[in-house]
Scaffold this active site. Sequence first.
Site, PDB file in Angstrom:
ATOM      1  N   GLY A 190       0.825  -1.208   0.000  1.00 19.21           N
ATOM      2  CA  GLY A 190       0.000   0.000   0.000  1.00 19.21           C
ATOM      3  C   GLY A 190       0.855   1.253   0.000  1.00 19.21           C
TER       4      GLY A 190
ATOM      5  N   GLY B 130       6.145  -7.555 -19.714  1.00 12.98           N
ATOM      6  CA  GLY B 130       5.142  -6.491 -19.861  1.00 12.98           C
ATOM      7  C   GLY B 130       3.874  -6.815 -19.107  1.00 12.98           C
TER       8      GLY B 130
ATOM      9  CG  ASP C 288      15.568  -5.051  -5.565  1.00 16.02           C
ATOM     10  OD1 ASP C 288      14.721  -5.957  -5.643  1.00 16.02           O
ATOM     11  OD2 ASP C 288      15.739  -4.374  -4.531  1.00 16.02           O
TER      12      ASP C 288
ATOM     13  CG  ASP D 147       4.012  -2.509  -4.538  1.00  9.67           C
ATOM     14  OD1 ASP D 147       2.979  -3.181  -4.686  1.00  9.67           O
ATOM     15  OD2 ASP D 147       4.910  -2.808  -3.730  1.00  9.67           O
TER      16      ASP D 147
ATOM     17  N   GLY E 162      16.935   0.200  -9.753  1.00  9.07           N
ATOM     18  CA  GLY E 162      17.517   0.641  -8.477  1.00  9.07           C
ATOM     19  C   GLY E 162      17.187  -0.360  -7.382  1.00  9.07           C
TER      20      GLY E 162
ATOM     21  N   GLY F 159      15.774  -1.642  -3.689  1.00  7.22           N
ATOM     22  CA  GLY F 159      14.713  -1.308  -2.734  1.00  7.22           C
ATOM     23  C   GLY F 159      13.395  -1.041  -3.445  1.00  7.22           C
TER      24      GLY F 159
HETATM   25  O1  RIB Z   1       5.670  -5.382  -3.297  1.00  5.82           O
HETATM   26  C1  RIB Z   1       6.805  -5.216  -2.492  1.00  5.82           C
HETATM   27  C2  RIB Z   1       6.404  -5.101  -1.071  1.00  5.82           C
HETATM   28  O2  RIB Z   1       5.836  -6.323  -0.662  1.00  5.82           O
HETATM   29  C3  RIB Z   1       7.524  -4.843  -0.101  1.00  5.82           C
HETATM   30  O3  RIB Z   1       7.745  -3.480   0.115  1.00  5.82           O
HETATM   31  C4  RIB Z   1       7.106  -5.613   1.133  1.00  5.82           C
HETATM   32  O4  RIB Z   1       6.922  -4.813   2.251  1.00  5.82           O
HETATM   33  C5  RIB Z   1       5.856  -6.360   0.754  1.00  5.82           C
HETATM   34  O5  RIB Z   1       4.730  -5.703   1.151  1.00  5.82           O
END
Ligand code: RIB
Length: 309
Positions: free
Chosen positions: A44, A228, A249, A255, A288, A290
């Site tokens: 989220g 894709g 990564d 997200d 990048g 993280g």
């Molecule tokens: O989609 C990646 C996320 O999945 C990470 O940030 C982790 O916290 C999990 O929620």
Amino acid sequence: MAKRPRIAVVGSANIDLTTFTNQFPKPGETIFGQKFDLGFGGKGANQAVAARLCGAEVFMVARVGSDLFGPATIENFRKQGIDPTHVKQVEGLSSGVAPIFVEPNGQNRILVVKGANDALMPADVDAAAETLKSADCIVLQFEIPVETVYYTVEFARKHGIRCILNPAPAQPVDLGALKDLDYFVPNESEAETITGSPVKNVEDAKQCAEKLVASGIRRVIITLGANGSLLAGRDGSEHVPPFAVNSIDSTGAGDAFIGSFAVFLGEGVPEKEAVRRANLYAGLSTTGVGTQKSFYDRARFDAEWAVRS
Ligand code: RIB
């Protein structure tokens, strides 16, 4: 100038503990990893940050723990320019955390301990109702209780607000409760778990998306990582190809896709074009390390888009 969308995320916030490793220990074995990274995450929160970086006004509805991560997470939302009025600490619970393992090819494995995310209830959605009603789009994931997700989908329908659900991590779903959704956006493995149909390639994804559409969901996007994404609805399906990137990564790429897609759609970009742009935004995020810290801001993204589109 494009309209500035107002996006509300009802979802999770975690702390990501990312270990970069070439191998995994056997039971009882200790081995060395290569690198470690601590960052703000949670599907989220990541989607909220992506939407904010893409230029939207963003509101977060979430729960964090009564540990040192709780206030730090709220402060991170503030710093990012995300409204945290409806992000509250829950006494006696830990914040959500996610130990993440990333292999040399950028592939990740994630373990989520939900902690306070599991305390986000339908009543909390009601408490945030006035803010939610002012949004153009509500974005949801599955790191909060499923009953809260269903309740929020219904809330969005009642108030005519666009609603996007990322069913991650995958779990058994009542597809009937989701038929009022505007977009259902799983990745391959989530689509596979939810429908029971394997998704190994674009053709499989098409069949899987058809199943989801047949169950009553209007628009389905299956994100396919380096392949894709697949956009599907009652009028058929279409593969939207990826952009070539040097991926190190992939954590948080889904997200990045969802947060940016919500913004592009909210700006009035036609659907398929919005998916193409989100494909690029997600791809760039994998260059990048993280999650949130690997997301591009709008100016950097627009510069890449201008060259690659
Ligand atoms: O989609 C990646 C996320 O999945 C990470 O940030 C982790 O916290 C999990 O929620």
